[in-house]
Motif scaffolding. Structure first.
Motif, PDB file in Angstrom:
ATOM      1  N   GLY A 167     -24.551  26.222 -17.444  1.00  0.00           N
ATOM      2  CA  GLY A 167     -24.833  26.125 -16.017  1.00  0.00           C
ATOM      3  C   GLY A 167     -23.711  25.374 -15.339  1.00  0.00           C
ATOM      4  O   GLY A 167     -23.236  24.348 -15.848  1.00  0.00           O
ATOM      5  N   GLN A 168     -23.242  25.859 -14.182  1.00  0.00           N
ATOM      6  CA  GLN A 168     -22.086  25.273 -13.517  1.00  0.00           C
ATOM      7  C   GLN A 168     -22.286  23.809 -13.143  1.00  0.00           C
ATOM      8  O   GLN A 168     -21.319  23.063 -12.994  1.00  0.00           O
ATOM      9  N   LYS A 169     -23.534  23.384 -12.987  1.00  0.00           N
ATOM     10  CA  LYS A 169     -23.798  22.008 -12.567  1.00  0.00           C
ATOM     11  C   LYS A 169     -23.891  21.047 -13.749  1.00  0.00           C
ATOM     12  O   LYS A 169     -24.579  20.034 -13.699  1.00  0.00           O
ATOM     13  N   PRO A 208     -22.219  33.254 -20.362  1.00  0.00           N
ATOM     14  CA  PRO A 208     -23.463  33.975 -20.077  1.00  0.00           C
ATOM     15  C   PRO A 208     -24.264  34.173 -21.354  1.00  0.00           C
ATOM     16  O   PRO A 208     -23.756  33.978 -22.460  1.00  0.00           O
ATOM     17  N   LEU A 209     -25.523  34.548 -21.211  1.00  0.00           N
ATOM     18  CA  LEU A 209     -26.353  34.872 -22.363  1.00  0.00           C
ATOM     19  C   LEU A 209     -26.244  36.356 -22.666  1.00  0.00           C
ATOM     20  O   LEU A 209     -26.237  37.189 -21.758  1.00  0.00           O
ATOM     21  N   ALA A 210     -26.171  36.682 -23.934  1.00  0.00           N
ATOM     22  CA  ALA A 210     -26.088  38.085 -24.342  1.00  0.00           C
ATOM     23  C   ALA A 210     -27.433  38.766 -24.126  1.00  0.00           C
ATOM     24  O   ALA A 210     -28.473  38.118 -23.994  1.00  0.00           O
ATOM     25  N   ALA A 211     -27.405  40.081 -24.083  1.00  0.00           N
ATOM     26  CA  ALA A 211     -28.635  40.873 -24.034  1.00  0.00           C
ATOM     27  C   ALA A 211     -29.111  41.127 -25.456  1.00  0.00           C
ATOM     28  O   ALA A 211     -28.301  41.255 -26.390  1.00  0.00           O
ATOM     29  N   GLU A 212     -30.417  41.176 -25.620  1.00  0.00           N
ATOM     30  CA  GLU A 212     -30.969  41.423 -26.958  1.00  0.00           C
ATOM     31  C   GLU A 212     -30.455  42.740 -27.539  1.00  0.00           C
ATOM     32  O   GLU A 212     -30.270  42.871 -28.749  1.00  0.00           O
ATOM     33  N   LYS A 269     -34.724  25.570 -14.443  1.00  0.00           N
ATOM     34  CA  LYS A 269     -34.208  26.255 -13.246  1.00  0.00           C
ATOM     35  C   LYS A 269     -32.679  26.169 -13.178  1.00  0.00           C
ATOM     36  O   LYS A 269     -32.096  25.813 -12.164  1.00  0.00           O
ATOM     37  N   VAL A 270     -32.050  26.519 -14.291  1.00  0.00           N
ATOM     38  CA  VAL A 270     -30.594  26.475 -14.387  1.00  0.00           C
ATOM     39  C   VAL A 270     -30.015  27.810 -13.922  1.00  0.00           C
ATOM     40  O   VAL A 270     -30.441  28.873 -14.383  1.00  0.00           O
ATOM     41  N   ASP A 271     -29.061  27.751 -13.007  1.00  0.00           N
ATOM     42  CA  ASP A 271     -28.353  28.948 -12.556  1.00  0.00           C
ATOM     43  C   ASP A 271     -27.278  29.276 -13.584  1.00  0.00           C
ATOM     44  O   ASP A 271     -26.321  28.529 -13.766  1.00  0.00           O
ATOM     45  N   THR A 272     -27.437  30.387 -14.283  1.00  0.00           N
ATOM     46  CA  THR A 272     -26.521  30.753 -15.368  1.00  0.00           C
ATOM     47  C   THR A 272     -25.432  31.723 -14.926  1.00  0.00           C
ATOM     48  O   THR A 272     -24.711  32.260 -15.763  1.00  0.00           O
ATOM     49  N   GLU A 273     -25.295  31.942 -13.629  1.00  0.00           N
ATOM     50  CA  GLU A 273     -24.281  32.883 -13.125  1.00  0.00           C
ATOM     51  C   GLU A 273     -22.877  32.353 -13.413  1.00  0.00           C
ATOM     52  O   GLU A 273     -22.597  31.164 -13.291  1.00  0.00           O
ATOM     53  N   LEU A 274     -21.984  33.244 -13.833  1.00  0.00           N
ATOM     54  CA  LEU A 274     -20.589  32.853 -14.000  1.00  0.00           C
ATOM     55  C   LEU A 274     -20.023  32.413 -12.658  1.00  0.00           C
ATOM     56  O   LEU A 274     -20.266  33.043 -11.630  1.00  0.00           O
ATOM     57  N   GLY A 275     -19.247  31.334 -12.672  1.00  0.00           N
ATOM     58  CA  GLY A 275     -18.619  30.854 -11.449  1.00  0.00           C
ATOM     59  C   GLY A 275     -17.261  31.494 -11.229  1.00  0.00           C
ATOM     60  O   GLY A 275     -16.749  32.234 -12.074  1.00  0.00           O
ATOM     61  N   GLN A 276     -16.661  31.186 -10.086  1.00  0.00           N
ATOM     62  CA  GLN A 276     -15.348  31.733  -9.764  1.00  0.00           C
ATOM     63  C   GLN A 276     -14.313  31.321 -10.796  1.00  0.00           C
ATOM     64  O   GLN A 276     -13.446  32.102 -11.172  1.00  0.00           O
ATOM     65  N   VAL A 277     -14.407  30.075 -11.287  1.00  0.00           N
ATOM     66  CA  VAL A 277     -13.438  29.615 -12.275  1.00  0.00           C
ATOM     67  C   VAL A 277     -13.536  30.443 -13.552  1.00  0.00           C
ATOM     68  O   VAL A 277     -12.512  30.761 -14.178  1.00  0.00           O
ATOM     69  N   ASP A 278     -14.744  30.832 -13.961  1.00  0.00           N
ATOM     70  CA  ASP A 278     -14.904  31.654 -15.160  1.00  0.00           C
ATOM     71  C   ASP A 278     -14.345  33.054 -14.948  1.00  0.00           C
ATOM     72  O   ASP A 278     -13.657  33.603 -15.822  1.00  0.00           O
ATOM     73  N   ARG A 279     -14.643  33.635 -13.791  1.00  0.00           N
ATOM     74  CA  ARG A 279     -14.156  34.997 -13.525  1.00  0.00           C
ATOM     75  C   ARG A 279     -12.637  35.029 -13.457  1.00  0.00           C
ATOM     76  O   ARG A 279     -11.989  35.950 -14.000  1.00  0.00           O
TER      77      ARG A 279
END
Length: 458
Positions: free
Chosen positions: A102-104, A209-213, A324-334
């Motif tokens: 999580g970015q935070k 990110p988390l992988a898909a099953e 309630k963790v936002d797991t979205e990749l951030g700009q730095v990751d992209r």
């Protein structure tokens, strides 16, 4: 007037840019997948050594990997009677691997890393050593005394009733800074799995990110990224080498190594059969297991009897959902991921621009600095006169704002409007940089009128 018009123009540009980067009500779109390029290199172009899919996954994941150190200090008690076993406290520590989710500042690791049992033998050995030094036991008795303490003793409160102290610190791979204190957010129930969520007080952190099953079917190759138990070991994931260097150099505060394996079982849990290691090295617990796209497939659970049994994705996902963790990749990751791919595809200008965007958010980003320097070396070596591509103004501002609070955007908008209004209200001919030389207002008979509130309100 020229300065006045320029200031007004920049104020408008700032306001428009901030408005353009405001988030839409809909959910943020997922970043496009970054695939390896198949485009042919230009004639005479110097390309870096190619990397495998496993090397690429480890490289993309490296900034988000951490080493977690847990320190314990307290007094040893008898489990049944509560009596203090030794008058002096003990202290012990354990290190494990973890990853940003999580970015935070949210990080995932194993629960067992945070438990007292992880340091029990190390702590109780101190009691044994004291008794040996005092001559109350013989060397031949020491193993039995330690075994008995492991069964009957625990680190508990001090004589004044204070609980044993547990301190958690995080060593990051992305920056070469001091270990950061962390707090334990949540741990999974033992019946569910060996996972825990901790947090550092830092935002805009690299995440995975988390992988898909569906990506974990039998036969799938997975990549395990680990840190050596010996902190002096010099290892490393795939990295652009400097041809002028005499020896490989450490790339950050922690060193990482990766290995591959294939999924042997996928029900009811994921079991990975590792490939034969080329050089056996003792690794820290809780290795981070990845897909080829550097998504978390799980954590290594060392309690497995054979192979590597993984702490399941469902356990990790439940922790993130509950917190309630936002797991979205951030700009730095992209930007970092796109920069790495651009580097290995020979698009050095694009790579440099991407790494510059990363460094605008995390100036001390070890991996971005390393790759940017390598891209610049190769770009200079091929003698390209092509300028480094630059993004448009809006794109640069969007990159700079990636992961930042939108309250900052609001402040910038208000500041831009304030600058615009103040300069718009200034009368023509007034030069703010030269108040002494500005035009005077003449009264009847040619007398000058003093500047005052009435004039300032014109």
């Amino acid at each position: 007037m020229r300065v006045d018009r320029a200031v007004r123009g920049w104020a408008v540009v700032l306001a428009v840019l901030c408005g353009a980067t405001a988030p839409a009500p809909a959910a943020v779109a997922a970043p496009p997948p970054v695939a390896s390029s198949t485009q042919p290199p230009e004639p005479g172009q110097q390309l870096p050594e190619p990397i495998s899919d496993a090397e690429r996954a480890a490289t993309l994941a490296e900034p988000a990997i951490v080493v977690i150190e847990v320190q314990w200090e307290g007094y040893v008690h008898d489990r049944d009677t509560g009596q203090i076993v030794d008058s002096e406290p003990v202290s012990a520590s354990v290190r494990c691997t973890g990853a940003g989710v999580g970015q935070k500042g949210y990080l995932v690791t194993t629960r067992s890393c945070l438990e007292q049992s992880a340091v029990a033998e190390q702590a109780l050995q101190q009691i044994v050593d004291r008794r040996l030094a005092a001559g109350t036991i013989t060397p031949s008795e020491a193993p039995d005394v330690l075994a008995d303490l492991l069964l009957t003793a625990t680190i508990g409160t001090d004589p004044h009733g204070e609980a044993p102290e547990r301190s958690v610190y995080v060593h990051r791979a992305v920056t070469d800074d001091e270990p950061m204190p962390a707090s334990v957010v949540m741990v999974a129930d033992w019946a569910d799995g060996d996972a825990a969520l901790i947090k550092i007080a830092r935002s805009n952190q690299p995440v995975l990110p988390l992988a898909a099953e569906a990506d974990l079917a039998i036969g799938t190759e997975l990549v395990t990224v680990e840190s050596p138990a010996d902190p002096e070991a010099v290892l490393g994931v795939a990295a652009p080498a400097d041809p002028a260097a005499d020896a490989p150099e450490a790339r950050g505060p922690i060193q990482l190594q990766f290995r591959t394996g294939t999924v042997r079982d996928d029900s009811p849990e994921i079991v990975v059969e590792p490939a034969e290691p080329t050089e056996p090295v003792e690794m820290l617990p809780a290795g981070v297991v990845l897909t080829h796209e550097a998504a978390i497939a799980g954590l290594v659970d060392w309690s497995g009897p054979t192979g590597d049994r993984l702490v399941g994705l469902d356990v990790i996902r439940d922790l993130l959902t509950a917190a309630k963790v936002d797991t979205e990749l951030g700009q730095v990751d992209r930007d970092y991921r796109a920069g790495v791919d651009a580097y290995y595809e020979g698009r050095y200008g694009d790579a440099i621009a991407r790494f510059d965007a990363v460094l605008a958010i995390i100036p001390a980003h070890v991996q971005a600095h390393h790759y940017r320097e390598a891209a610049q070396r190769l770009r200079d070596a091929q003698g390209s006169d092509e300028p480094t591509p630059t993004e448009g103004v809006v794109e640069r501002v969007e990159s700079w704002l990636g992961g930042r609070s939108w309250s900052l955007v609001g402040l910038v908008v208000l500041a831009a409007i304030g600058v615009f209004v103040l300069h718009w209200r200034r009368p023509p001919g007034e030069d703010p940089a030269n108040p002494v030389g500005r035009a005077e207002t003449r009264g009847p008979g040619g007398s000058s009128l003093p500047d005052g509130p009435a004039r300032d309100r014109q």
